[in-house]
Write a protein that holds these residues in place. Structure first.
Motif, PDB file in Angstrom:
ATOM      1  N   ALA A 127       0.832  -1.206   0.000  1.00 36.01           N
ATOM      2  CA  ALA A 127       0.000   0.000   0.000  1.00 36.01           C
ATOM      3  C   ALA A 127       0.866   1.256   0.000  1.00 36.01           C
ATOM      4  CB  ALA A 127      -0.938  -0.007   1.208  1.00 36.01           C
ATOM      5  N   ASP A 128       1.908   1.283   0.839  1.00 33.90           N
ATOM      6  CA  ASP A 128       2.820   2.428   0.866  1.00 33.90           C
ATOM      7  C   ASP A 128       3.450   2.658  -0.501  1.00 33.90           C
ATOM      8  OD1 ASP A 128       2.695   3.113   3.697  1.00 33.90           O
ATOM      9  OD2 ASP A 128       3.765   1.247   4.050  1.00 33.90           O
ATOM     10  N   ILE A 162       2.462   1.603  -3.540  1.00 29.71           N
ATOM     11  CA  ILE A 162       1.512   2.041  -4.566  1.00 29.71           C
ATOM     12  C   ILE A 162       1.264   3.537  -4.434  1.00 29.71           C
ATOM     13  CG2 ILE A 162      -0.885   1.856  -5.360  1.00 29.71           C
ATOM     14  CD1 ILE A 162      -0.734  -1.130  -4.505  1.00 29.71           C
ATOM     15  N   ASN A 163       1.036   3.990  -3.197  1.00 29.57           N
ATOM     16  CA  ASN A 163       0.796   5.423  -2.974  1.00 29.57           C
ATOM     17  C   ASN A 163       2.004   6.258  -3.380  1.00 29.57           C
ATOM     18  OD1 ASN A 163      -1.886   5.413  -2.001  1.00 29.57           O
ATOM     19  ND2 ASN A 163      -1.191   4.710   0.000  1.00 29.57           N
ATOM     20  N   TYR A 164       3.205   5.733  -3.124  1.00 31.32           N
ATOM     21  CA  TYR A 164       4.429   6.436  -3.541  1.00 31.32           C
ATOM     22  C   TYR A 164       4.511   6.536  -5.058  1.00 31.32           C
ATOM     23  CZ  TYR A 164       9.288   6.376  -5.169  1.00 31.32           C
ATOM     24  OH  TYR A 164      10.440   6.593  -5.873  1.00 31.32           O
ATOM     25  N   ILE A 209       2.167   6.414  -7.247  1.00 30.14           N
ATOM     26  CA  ILE A 209       1.139   7.279  -7.819  1.00 30.14           C
ATOM     27  C   ILE A 209       1.717   8.669  -8.075  1.00 30.14           C
ATOM     28  CG2 ILE A 209      -1.022   8.492  -7.298  1.00 30.14           C
ATOM     29  CD1 ILE A 209      -1.914   5.964  -5.789  1.00 30.14           C
ATOM     30  N   GLU A 210       2.573   9.134  -7.177  1.00 30.84           N
ATOM     31  CA  GLU A 210       3.149  10.471  -7.269  1.00 30.84           C
ATOM     32  C   GLU A 210       4.496  10.486  -7.995  1.00 30.84           C
ATOM     33  OE1 GLU A 210       3.286  12.244  -3.419  1.00 30.84           O
ATOM     34  OE2 GLU A 210       1.176  11.870  -3.006  1.00 30.84           O
ATOM     35  N   ARG A 249      -6.012  -1.147   3.824  1.00 26.66           N
ATOM     36  CA  ARG A 249      -5.054  -0.167   3.317  1.00 26.66           C
ATOM     37  C   ARG A 249      -4.672  -0.493   1.866  1.00 26.66           C
ATOM     38  NH1 ARG A 249      -0.321  -0.102   4.942  1.00 26.66           N
ATOM     39  NH2 ARG A 249       0.125   2.077   4.583  1.00 26.66           N
ATOM     40  N   ALA A 291      -5.241   1.925  -1.365  1.00 25.96           N
ATOM     41  CA  ALA A 291      -4.138   2.353  -2.230  1.00 25.96           C
ATOM     42  C   ALA A 291      -4.461   2.075  -3.701  1.00 25.96           C
ATOM     43  CB  ALA A 291      -2.845   1.653  -1.824  1.00 25.96           C
ATOM     44  N   HIS A 309      -7.398   1.947  -4.978  1.00 28.09           N
ATOM     45  CA  HIS A 309      -8.423   2.919  -5.374  1.00 28.09           C
ATOM     46  C   HIS A 309      -7.803   4.292  -5.616  1.00 28.09           C
ATOM     47  CE1 HIS A 309     -12.305   4.788  -5.769  1.00 28.09           C
ATOM     48  NE2 HIS A 309     -12.027   5.633  -4.805  1.00 28.09           N
ATOM     49  N   ASN A 310      -6.819   4.668  -4.802  1.00 31.98           N
ATOM     50  CA  ASN A 310      -6.119   5.941  -5.019  1.00 31.98           C
ATOM     51  C   ASN A 310      -5.491   5.983  -6.410  1.00 31.98           C
ATOM     52  OD1 ASN A 310      -6.785   6.727  -2.421  1.00 31.98           O
ATOM     53  ND2 ASN A 310      -4.797   6.168  -1.551  1.00 31.98           N
ATOM     54  N   ALA A 311      -4.865   4.872  -6.797  1.00 29.07           N
ATOM     55  CA  ALA A 311      -4.250   4.798  -8.126  1.00 29.07           C
ATOM     56  C   ALA A 311      -5.310   4.880  -9.216  1.00 29.07           C
ATOM     57  CB  ALA A 311      -3.443   3.509  -8.256  1.00 29.07           C
TER      58      ALA A 311
END
Length: 691
Positions: free
Chosen positions: A186-187, A189-191, A193-194, A213, A217, A219-221
């Protein structure tokens, strides 16, 4: 790098060699045994406190028992990030290893240090050359910059994917998570994304520490428009083994993951070989929404276009006929015997005419009906193949229509293949099937971005919360009457039910209801009544009712606790219809799930059901129902009456909200069967399991 060593086979030494080869920044080997000399031409330090500056990252390759001491030294040196290559923690698979890892996490949190690993192979940042990785052959990798990031729990399998750089495929990152004690999928994937260098994420994993989590993550992507291509391996059946209901068994671990991937917008592949190809395709074209109504296929081999048409049909990809303008322009360029259609065969003349292929592809790409064009390349002939490859790569860079190429030759690295692999403008596949699967996933991905965004919000669940009911002695489930009572209270259509304690009372109830009737044993201790002879159907008179009660009592008396009175449930015989199932369970990783599809006594044989995260919206239910094999039975076939699919979808939504609102005490729901008619439907049996 703590644990650096010049010895052959040393993990710490391999990391230093990889970094020295590819990384232009500072590298500090740390090992008191070699402090008087150097490693790979770099000064070796005796301890972290001697470093001339605070490093961005600390690598640790010492025995597990020494890792805590290294972290203490790191904190004193101001280091905030560490990769723990060492094994001997939860990877041991025993309580001692798990306890050691828990202490490591607690220590790192207290010290303010983030950890990747332990038991991981590390990372490779292709764009900077920061190959902080223990695999020795990374020193020989060409660092081909690209836009696909690979995350894998298995360092070896992730590296296998990265080796595609040897044939020119570019990457941005390789990250191995190992035990994921702190930094997890999750960490990362979130990294990513940016991360501006990454356009698509290829994710290869077995398990996750935190399902909620992880889903968030993904879904954030999805919302950010950064595609995540997922290959899930090692799916267990633990959830299925623990289930008490039919629906619980059908909504097992694998189905739960697939439901999460669907809801969160992840692109799932079912083969390791498809992971990289699909990720490259989405890196090239994932940001583009399909504009046409289908795909265009073009080749120089008549047999290959027939194969492609078969595969397109298998994945429900439309092949629109070319517009008249397209046909005229192709006819002017091709020999008279060429097949001007879709798929199009430009014939073997393309071997003699070097410019024919790309000119025909360009004409095809200008047809507005084609959301993308797929070029089949079944042959590799001499120097001309290289020129053709370069022309197609250049064309892909100039046109807006996404262009993909299927290399069909068994000479995998034949003439011209390297040009395609190195391309940053088209996607290359070495399988027709994987190409069509990727295009199907592309269309579905953008369809979900349009439809699921509106349903993502949490439905109002307040009206679906009900008081908890304690089950009868010796049972983990509520009785059918109790379960149907809850559903009826929430507006779910259920069959009438009269509970009696004798055969004579059953006859009276049957005459009050009206024949024909159904007699069932009414006992929470017998959740699956049909399996033990506890259900008698289509009883048309008093004699049949009395006989049914005697047979049920003989079959079920021994299954009840001593002293508990046997009760019968008298219900009307519902008019025939299509037998469906709706159920739900709590997945240990992801929480409430709802399962729905074709039910009845053969439900676990047919297994023609869909699974969604709960609560679910009607659009998702209708979309998934339409993909079931038996779905035509609901639309009306061979003169049969169509069924009320909309009413069934509403029932699914209600059950999904029921499990979501009452997850603190209900663990499973089973509404099977739901008899679905041309107008509405009715639940004739129900089961609820409680914590």
């Amino acid at each position: 790098m703590v644990g650096a060593s010049p010895k052959t086979g040393s993990f710490g030494g391999a990391v230093v060699r990889n970094l020295v080869k590819h990384f232009q920044g500072e590298v500090y080997p740390v090992n008191p045994q070699y402090a008087s000399g150097g490693i790979e031409g770099r000064r070796c330090f005796a301890s972290l406190c001697e470093l001339p500056q605070v490093p961005d990252c600390l690598g640790i390759a010492v025995s597990a028992d020494l890792v805590p001491g290294v972290l203490e030294d790191a904190a004193k040196a101001g280091i905030k990030n560490a990769i723990v290559f060492s094994s001997g923690f939860s990877d041991l698979g025993n309580d001692m290893g798990r306890a050691k890892q828990a202490r490591l996490v607690e220590q790192a949190q207290a010290l303010g240090i983030r950890l990747l690993g332990p038991n991981c192979t590390g990372v490779v940042n292709v764009h900077t050359g920061a190959a902080c990785n223990i695999l020795p052959s990374i020193v020989d990798l060409p660092m081909v910059r690209g836009d696909v990031a690979v995350i894998g729990q298995s360092g070896a399998l992730g590296y296998v994917v990265l080796q595609a750089m040897h044939r020119g495929v570019g990457f941005s990152k390789l990250i191995s998570t190992g035990n994921s004690c702190d930094v997890d999928l999750a960490d990362l994937i979130n990294y990513l994304i940016e991360d501006g260098a990454t356009k698509a994420i290829a994710l290869l994993f077995e398990s996750i520490p935190d399902g909620q989590r992880f889903a968030a993550a993904l879904h954030n992507a999805f919302i950010a428009g950064k595609p995540v291509v997922v290959y899930k391996i090692g799916t267990s059946t633990s959830g299925q083994r623990a289930a008490l209901s039919h629906s619980g068994m059908l909504a097992g671990d694998q189905a739960a993951y697939e439901a999460v991937f669907y809801r969160a917008g992840a692109i799932q592949v079912h083969a390791f070989e498809a992971l990289l190809e699909t990720a490259v395709f989405f890196a090239r074209h994932g940001h583009q929404e399909p504009q046409g109504d289908g795909i265009g296929i073009i080749s120089g081999s008549g047999g290959s276009v027939v194969m492609a048409a078969d595969k397109a049909d298998a994945y429900q990809l439309k092949l629109p006929a070319p517009l008249e303008k397209t046909r005229r322009e192709l006819a002017a360029r091709l020999p008279s015997f060429a097949a001007i259609a879709n798929p199009a065969d430009v014939t073997a003349e393309s071997i003699r005419d070097p410019s024919m292929y790309q000119e025909c592809v360009q004409i095809f790409a200008q047809d507005p009906q084609f959301s993308s064009v797929i070029v089949l390349m079944p042959s590799a002939h001499g120097q001309a193949a290289i020129g053709r490859a370069q022309a197609l790569v250049d064309l892909a860079r100039r046109i807006e229509t996404p262009l993909s190429l299927v290399w069909m030759n068994e000479w995998y690295e034949g003439v011209g293949s390297g040009v395609y692999d190195r391309s940053d403008s088209l996607a290359v596949f070495r399988s027709l099937d994987r190409c069509m699967h990727a295009h199907r996933a592309w269309a579905d991905y953008h369809q979900r971005r349009q439809s699921l965004g509106a349903e993502r919000q949490q439905e109002v669940l307040d009206g679906f919360a009900v008081p908890a009911i304690r089950p009868q002695e010796g049972s983990k489930t509520l009785s059918e009457r109790e379960a149907k009572g809850i559903l009826g209270q929430l507006g779910f259509p259920v069959s009438e039910d009269i509970c009696v304690g004798s055969a004579a009372s059953a006859v009276e109830a049957a005459e009050a209801i009206g024949y024909p009737v159904v007699i069932k044993v009414d006992a929470a201790q017998i959740p699956h009544k049909t399996d033990v002879g506890g259900v008698k159907l289509n009883l048309k008179d008093a004699r049949a009712v009395e006989q049914a009660c005697r047979e049920i009592e003989a079959a079920c008396r021994s299954l009840l606790p001593q002293g508990q009175a046997l009760k019968f449930s008298v219900q009307p015989m519902v008019q025939p219809g299509t037998e469906m199932i709706i159920g739900a369970r709590l997945d240990p990783q992801f929480g409430p799930m709802v399962v729905y599809g074709f039910g009845g006594v053969w439900v676990e044989v047919l297994k023609d059901v869909a699974v969604s995260q709960a609560p679910v919206g009607r659009n998702e239910v209708l979309e998934k129902l339409a993909k079931l094999q038996l779905y035509p039975l609901l639309t009306g076939v061979r003169g049969a009456m169509a069924r009320d699919i909309e009413a069934f979808a509403d029932m699914v939504v209600k059950v999904s909200r029921t499990i979501a609102a009452n997850a603190h005490w209900i663990s499973e729901i089973d509404v099977n069967p739901v008899i679905l008619h041309d107008r509405g439907g009715v639940a004739v049996d129900a089961l609820m399991a409680v914590h």
